[in-house]
Scaffold this motif. Sequence first.
Motif, short mmCIF file in Angstrom:
data_model
loop_
_atom_site.label_atom_id
_atom_site.label_comp_id
_atom_site.label_asym_id
_atom_site.label_seq_id
_atom_site.Cartn_x
_atom_site.Cartn_y
_atom_site.Cartn_z
N PRO A 85 0.82 -1.21 0.00
CA PRO A 85 0.00 0.00 0.00
C PRO A 85 0.86 1.26 0.00
O PRO A 85 1.99 1.26 0.47
N ALA A 86 0.30 2.32 -0.53
CA ALA A 86 0.98 3.62 -0.53
C ALA A 86 1.21 4.07 0.90
O ALA A 86 0.38 3.87 1.77
N GLN A 87 2.36 4.66 1.12
CA GLN A 87 2.72 5.21 2.43
C GLN A 87 2.80 6.73 2.28
O GLN A 87 3.87 7.32 2.36
N SER A 88 1.67 7.34 2.03
CA SER A 88 1.63 8.76 1.69
C SER A 88 2.04 9.68 2.84
O SER A 88 2.39 10.84 2.59
N ARG A 89 2.07 9.19 4.05
CA ARG A 89 2.49 10.07 5.15
C ARG A 89 4.01 10.15 5.27
O ARG A 89 4.54 10.97 6.01
N VAL A 90 4.73 9.31 4.52
CA VAL A 90 6.19 9.38 4.50
C VAL A 90 6.59 10.59 3.65
O VAL A 90 6.21 10.69 2.49
N THR A 91 7.34 11.50 4.23
CA THR A 91 7.76 12.69 3.50
C THR A 91 8.75 12.33 2.41
O THR A 91 9.37 11.26 2.43
N ASP A 92 8.92 13.23 1.45
CA ASP A 92 9.89 13.00 0.38
C ASP A 92 11.29 12.78 0.96
O ASP A 92 11.99 11.85 0.55
N ALA A 93 11.68 13.61 1.90
CA ALA A 93 13.01 13.49 2.51
C ALA A 93 13.17 12.16 3.24
O ALA A 93 14.19 11.49 3.10
N ASP A 94 12.16 11.77 4.00
CA ASP A 94 12.24 10.50 4.73
C ASP A 94 12.25 9.31 3.77
O ASP A 94 12.94 8.32 4.01
N ALA A 95 11.49 9.38 2.70
CA ALA A 95 11.48 8.30 1.71
C ALA A 95 12.87 8.13 1.10
O ALA A 95 13.33 7.00 0.89
N GLN A 96 13.55 9.24 0.85
CA GLN A 96 14.92 9.18 0.31
C GLN A 96 15.87 8.54 1.32
O GLN A 96 16.69 7.69 0.96
N VAL A 97 15.75 8.93 2.58
CA VAL A 97 16.62 8.37 3.63
C VAL A 97 16.35 6.88 3.77
O VAL A 97 17.29 6.08 3.85
N LEU A 98 15.09 6.49 3.79
CA LEU A 98 14.75 5.08 3.92
C LEU A 98 15.30 4.28 2.73
O LEU A 98 15.87 3.20 2.92
N ALA A 99 15.13 4.79 1.53
CA ALA A 99 15.62 4.10 0.34
C ALA A 99 17.14 3.93 0.39
O ALA A 99 17.66 2.85 0.13
N LYS A 100 17.83 5.00 0.76
CA LYS A 100 19.30 4.93 0.85
C LYS A 100 19.72 3.91 1.90
O LYS A 100 20.65 3.13 1.69
N TYR A 101 19.04 3.91 3.02
CA TYR A 101 19.37 2.97 4.09
C TYR A 101 19.14 1.53 3.63
O TYR A 101 19.99 0.67 3.83
N ILE A 102 18.01 1.27 3.04
CA ILE A 102 17.69 -0.09 2.57
C ILE A 102 18.75 -0.57 1.59
O ILE A 102 19.18 -1.72 1.65
N LEU A 103 19.21 0.32 0.73
CA LEU A 103 20.21 -0.08 -0.26
C LEU A 103 21.58 -0.40 0.35
O LEU A 103 22.41 -1.02 -0.31
N THR A 104 21.79 0.00 1.60
CA THR A 104 23.06 -0.34 2.27
C THR A 104 23.03 -1.72 2.91
O THR A 104 24.06 -2.21 3.35
N LEU A 105 21.87 -2.35 2.98
CA LEU A 105 21.70 -3.60 3.70
C LEU A 105 21.97 -4.82 2.82
O LEU A 105 21.10 -5.65 2.61
N LYS A 106 23.17 -4.94 2.33
CA LYS A 106 23.49 -6.05 1.42
C LYS A 106 23.92 -7.23 2.16
O LYS A 106 24.61 -7.71 2.73
#
Length: 106
Positions: A85-106
Amino acid sequence: MQKTLRTAALGLTSLLALAAMPAQANEDMLKKYACVACHAVDAKKVGPAYKAVAQKYAGQADAVAYLAGKIQKGGKGVWGPIMMPAQSRVTDADAQVLAKYILTLK
């Protein structure tokens, strides 16, 4: 024009500051937005493991923007039939931080 550049610079500064946050802050953000209800670092839950996401998008130039968009808008079909489902309450800045963090979890 100067106001637009100043606003853009402030936004970039904020993003850089968020991206530099320690890992714990990013883990807290995953909890804040309840991402952990459906995702785990090492194991599939309702959605894929974060490590699987990181591996799938490793090396893709647009991975951060793509994942940030998926976080906010949701999606279906990439990881199976269950819709995220869409997580529309996640701000643009937080979505970027979350995406960057997830990509570090190799």
